[in-house]
Design an enzyme around this catalytic site. Structure first.
Site: not given
Ligand code: GDP
Ligand code: IMO
Ligand code: MG
Length: 427
Positions: A13, A16, A18, A38, A40-41, A223, A238, A299, A304, A330
């Protein structure tokens, strides 16, 4: 020619989605190499927000071919619903390619994921419940079902029988659940053959040819480094390899072809699920980071866990991934704190430790040693260059760069594509 890996440097999270989307306009292929739904981008394009789970973020860039590599585990029901959801929003999904060697997540994997977590009780991992662990376990156990098996009914049936032989015993005798009928699974899986057939390809051949022809390929990790089954905080990880090496095994592209490895690094730290987290904040600051940063799972919708930046982890990510760059995300979330603590080392059993300890026990005992940096109060979301950042924000970035062991080549100051300060080009 450039083949870049973009991966999470912390516990996932980091932003990635973005970062991948930002590069999507300049690359020819975006390839997921491990994990499954698993992930969520989040990608924000103008006033539109997309949450991608299985599809590579490049699907939103019209010139780019999205690829699901052999290292990914694919839940076909989720894949089809994600595709139709995007098509309903006017996104062209026709270019998608899926490796025939990718393994499938079937309903029995999802069931096993959930019941085994329940069985673990307070020792649970806090998985996403998407069947990821059980699907990878079957792959390693050589009883997995692959995408290509959908197209040969007799092989599919044999494989489902082999997989369920053992699982039905476990489900009935250990977990007190009803056995799963082979026919039911085979019928459901066969239903995916037609809708998926047009997407399946020899993605290894295709990607190697593309790189040889000078095309730009971006490998998008799911992840993050500390969730890696080999290099993360095992067993709270994971079941795949999000670290850079996973891009090779998960796509069939050799390490000599990779030119750059970019670690996505949040300006603070978050984690979802159970497991050690030295800089976790269980106070008002943690709540403030969660609220301002919108730190709720894409997801599972879980809150968090939030904490200060941890340079020990960043250095570790540089080491195990061979990072060439960081993309710091961020930074805007930290606006408004008078002083910002940053963890520079750990204290473990009275000793100062600079590197991530390999021992799980030591890591569980690690207490953060903080250095406190001065904060800033100016809005930075409109900044377009490093010079436009307030002096203290510049100092924060420079301090993180010095501690983390690789140059910070881009800085995120908001969720949108254009809310990015590019310092060095990635291409
Ligand atoms: P990922 O799993 O690595 O793709 O990240 P997620 O999408 O799960 O979580 C990142 C969150 O931060 C999302 O809501 C993005 O829209 C947001 N985000 C990404 N880069 C930035 C940033 O530079 N600033 C802010 N405020 N939000 C960001
Ligand atoms: P992105 O790609 C954050 C965490 C779960 C749990 C552990 C194992 O959005 O960064 P799993 O279902 O993979 O067997 O769960 O890994 N986890 C994540 N945490 N971002 C993710 O993906 C994750 N995918 C799995 O919360 O702790
Ligand atoms: Mg994510």
């Amino acid at each position: 020619m450039p083949a870049l890996v973009l991966l999470g440097a912390q516990w996932g999270d980091e932003g990635k989605g973005k970062a991948t989307d930002l590069l999507g306009g300049s690359v020819d292929y975006v390839v997921r190499y491990q994990g499954g739904n698993n992930a969520g981008h989040t990608v924000v394009v103008g006033d539109q927000k997309y949450a991608l789970h299985l599809l590579p973020s490049g699907i939103l860039s019209p010139g780019c071919t999205p690829v699901i590599g052999n290292g990914v585990v694919v839940d076909p029901a989720v894949l089809l619903s994600e595709l139709s959801g995007l098509a309903d929003r006017g996104v062209d999904t026709s270019k998608l390619l899926i490796s025939g060697n990718a393994h499938l997540i079937t309903p029995y994997h999802t069931t096993l994921d959930k019941v085994s977590e329940r069985f673990l009780g307070k020792r649970k991992i806090g998985t996403t419940g998407r069947g990821i662990g059980p699907a990878y376990a079957d792959k390693i156990n050589r009883v997995g079902i692959r995408v290509q098996d959908l197209f040969d009914e007799s092989i599919l049936r044999q494989k489902v029988e082999a997989a369920l032989d053992n699982k039905n015993q476990v489900l009935a005798k250990l977990y007190n659940r009803r056995a799963i009928a082979v026919d039911q699974v085979v019928e459901e899986l066969l239903g995916y053959a037609d809708p998926l057939s047009g997407y399946v390809a020899d993605t290894t051949l295709l990607l190697n040819n593309a790189i040889d022809q000078g095309r730009v390929v971006l490998f998008e990790g799911g992840q993050g480094t500390l969730l890696d089954v080999d290099h993360g905080t095992y067993p709270f990880v994971t079941s795949s390899n999000p670290t850079a090496g996973g891009a090779c095994t998960g796509t069939g592209v050799g390490p000599t072809k990779i030119s750059r490895v970019i670690g996505i690094l949040k300006a603070y730290t978050t984690r979802v699920g159970a497991g050690p987290f030295p800089t976790e904040l269980l106070d008002e600051d943690g709540e403030k980071l969660r609220t301002i940063g919108g730190e709720r799972g894409v997801t599972t919708g879980r809150d968090r866990r939030c904490g200060w930046f941890d340079a020990v982890i960043a250095r570790y990510a540089t080491r195990v991934n061979g990072l060439t760059d960081f993309f710091l995300t961020k930074l805007d979330v930290l606006t408004g704190w008078e002083r910002i603590p940053v963890c520079v080392a750990y204290e473990i059993d009275g000793k100062r430790v600079e590197e991530l300890p390999y021992s799980q026990t030591d890591f569980h005992h690690a207490k953060p040693i903080y250095e406190t940096l001065p904060g800033w109060s100016e809005d930075i979301t409109q900044a377009k260059s490093f010079d436009e950042l307030p002096k203290n924000a510049q100092k924060y970035v420079q301090a993180l760069e010095e501690m983390s062991g690789a140059p910070i080549s881009a800085i995120g100051v908001g969720p949108g594509r254009d809310e990015t300060i590019q310092i060095n080009s990635f291409l």
